[in-house]
Design a protein around this motif. Sequence first.
Motif, short mmCIF file in Angstrom:
data_model
loop_
_atom_site.label_atom_id
_atom_site.label_comp_id
_atom_site.label_asym_id
_atom_site.label_seq_id
_atom_site.Cartn_x
_atom_site.Cartn_y
_atom_site.Cartn_z
N ASP A 20 54.31 28.39 27.11
CA ASP A 20 53.64 29.69 27.21
C ASP A 20 52.12 29.53 27.29
OD1 ASP A 20 56.08 30.98 27.11
OD2 ASP A 20 55.90 31.54 24.99
N LEU A 21 51.58 28.64 26.49
CA LEU A 21 50.13 28.42 26.49
C LEU A 21 49.67 27.82 27.82
CD1 LEU A 21 49.70 27.17 22.83
CD2 LEU A 21 48.94 29.37 23.76
N ILE A 22 50.41 26.86 28.33
CA ILE A 22 50.06 26.25 29.62
C ILE A 22 50.15 27.30 30.73
CG2 ILE A 22 50.77 24.57 31.35
CD1 ILE A 22 51.52 22.70 28.99
N ALA A 23 51.21 28.10 30.70
CA ALA A 23 51.42 29.12 31.73
C ALA A 23 50.33 30.19 31.72
CB ALA A 23 52.79 29.77 31.55
N SER A 24 49.64 30.34 30.61
CA SER A 24 48.58 31.36 30.54
C SER A 24 47.41 31.02 31.46
CB SER A 24 48.08 31.49 29.10
OG SER A 24 47.26 30.38 28.75
N GLY A 25 47.29 29.75 31.82
CA GLY A 25 46.18 29.34 32.67
C GLY A 25 44.87 29.19 31.92
N ALA A 26 44.93 29.26 30.60
CA ALA A 26 43.72 29.19 29.78
C ALA A 26 43.20 27.75 29.70
CB ALA A 26 44.01 29.70 28.38
N SER A 27 41.95 27.65 29.35
CA SER A 27 41.32 26.34 29.16
C SER A 27 41.40 25.95 27.68
CB SER A 27 39.85 26.40 29.57
OG SER A 27 39.11 27.20 28.65
N PRO A 28 41.20 24.67 27.37
CA PRO A 28 41.16 24.27 25.96
C PRO A 28 40.08 25.04 25.18
CG PRO A 28 41.40 22.34 27.34
CD PRO A 28 41.14 23.50 28.26
N ARG A 29 38.95 25.31 25.81
CA ARG A 29 37.89 26.06 25.15
C ARG A 29 38.38 27.45 24.75
NH1 ARG A 29 35.09 30.13 26.01
NH2 ARG A 29 35.65 30.32 28.19
N GLU A 30 39.10 28.09 25.65
CA GLU A 30 39.64 29.43 25.35
C GLU A 30 40.68 29.36 24.24
OE1 GLU A 30 39.22 31.70 29.61
OE2 GLU A 30 40.70 30.09 29.44
N LEU A 31 41.50 28.31 24.22
CA LEU A 31 42.49 28.15 23.15
C LEU A 31 41.78 27.94 21.82
CD1 LEU A 31 45.38 27.99 22.17
CD2 LEU A 31 45.37 25.55 22.81
N ARG A 32 40.73 27.13 21.80
CA ARG A 32 39.97 26.93 20.55
C ARG A 32 39.39 28.25 20.05
NH1 ARG A 32 39.29 22.04 22.70
NH2 ARG A 32 37.39 22.26 23.89
N GLU A 33 38.88 29.04 20.98
CA GLU A 33 38.31 30.33 20.60
C GLU A 33 39.39 31.25 20.02
OE1 GLU A 33 35.90 34.14 22.46
OE2 GLU A 33 36.02 32.31 23.64
N ALA A 34 40.54 31.31 20.67
CA ALA A 34 41.65 32.13 20.17
C ALA A 34 42.09 31.67 18.79
CB ALA A 34 42.82 32.09 21.15
N TRP A 35 42.20 30.37 18.61
CA TRP A 35 42.62 29.80 17.33
C TRP A 35 41.58 30.17 16.26
CZ3 TRP A 35 47.12 28.27 15.83
CH2 TRP A 35 47.27 27.48 14.69
N GLY A 36 40.32 30.10 16.62
CA GLY A 36 39.26 30.49 15.69
C GLY A 36 39.35 31.95 15.29
N TRP A 37 39.62 32.82 16.26
CA TRP A 37 39.77 34.24 15.94
C TRP A 37 40.96 34.47 15.02
CZ3 TRP A 37 36.59 38.14 16.05
CH2 TRP A 37 35.51 38.11 16.92
N LEU A 38 42.04 33.77 15.23
CA LEU A 38 43.22 33.95 14.38
C LEU A 38 42.97 33.53 12.94
CD1 LEU A 38 46.22 32.77 16.56
CD2 LEU A 38 45.92 35.01 15.51
N HIS A 39 42.16 32.51 12.76
CA HIS A 39 42.00 31.94 11.42
C HIS A 39 40.66 32.26 10.77
CE1 HIS A 39 45.82 29.97 11.65
NE2 HIS A 39 45.53 29.69 12.91
N ASN A 40 39.72 32.84 11.49
CA ASN A 40 38.40 33.13 10.93
C ASN A 40 37.83 34.44 11.45
OD1 ASN A 40 38.02 30.52 9.57
ND2 ASN A 40 38.07 29.71 11.65
N GLU A 41 38.67 35.44 11.68
CA GLU A 41 38.23 36.68 12.31
C GLU A 41 37.04 37.30 11.59
OE1 GLU A 41 40.01 41.07 12.76
OE2 GLU A 41 41.28 39.48 13.54
N GLU A 42 37.11 37.42 10.27
CA GLU A 42 36.03 38.06 9.54
C GLU A 42 34.73 37.27 9.69
OE1 GLU A 42 36.96 39.19 5.52
OE2 GLU A 42 38.99 39.73 6.12
N ALA A 43 34.81 35.96 9.63
CA ALA A 43 33.61 35.14 9.77
C ALA A 43 33.00 35.28 11.16
CB ALA A 43 33.93 33.68 9.48
N LEU A 44 33.83 35.34 12.19
CA LEU A 44 33.32 35.47 13.55
C LEU A 44 32.68 36.83 13.77
CD1 LEU A 44 36.16 33.70 15.56
CD2 LEU A 44 33.88 32.81 15.04
N ILE A 45 33.30 37.89 13.24
CA ILE A 45 32.71 39.22 13.37
C ILE A 45 31.40 39.28 12.58
CG2 ILE A 45 33.00 41.66 12.74
CD1 ILE A 45 35.97 41.32 13.47
N GLY A 46 31.40 38.72 11.39
CA GLY A 46 30.20 38.70 10.56
C GLY A 46 29.06 37.91 11.19
N ALA A 47 29.40 36.94 12.02
CA ALA A 47 28.38 36.13 12.69
C ALA A 47 27.88 36.81 13.96
CB ALA A 47 28.95 34.75 13.02
#
Length: 70
Positions: A20-47
């Motif tokens: 599913d992740l490969i089929a999305s056509g996303a880049s590793p950078r985009e996956l890292r960003e998504a993973w960051g949002w999932l695990h650090n949403e409050e910190a990212l919004i606060g920043a």
Amino acid sequence: MTREQIISIVGPVDDDLVADLIASGASPRELREAWGWLHNEEALIGAGRPLPGSRVSELIDILDPPEDET
């Protein structure tokens, strides 16, 4: 994006999720960003980070589907 890149970002995952992740056509950078949002949403919004774009949002949905879809 390769299976190895996915595993290096999110850890061990099943083949369906990898496909599913490969089929999305996303880049590793985009996956890292998504993973960051999932695990650090409050910190990212606060920043003052802008909300995730559409492809990153798609990855978030793939990584963390709503409860009624699991």
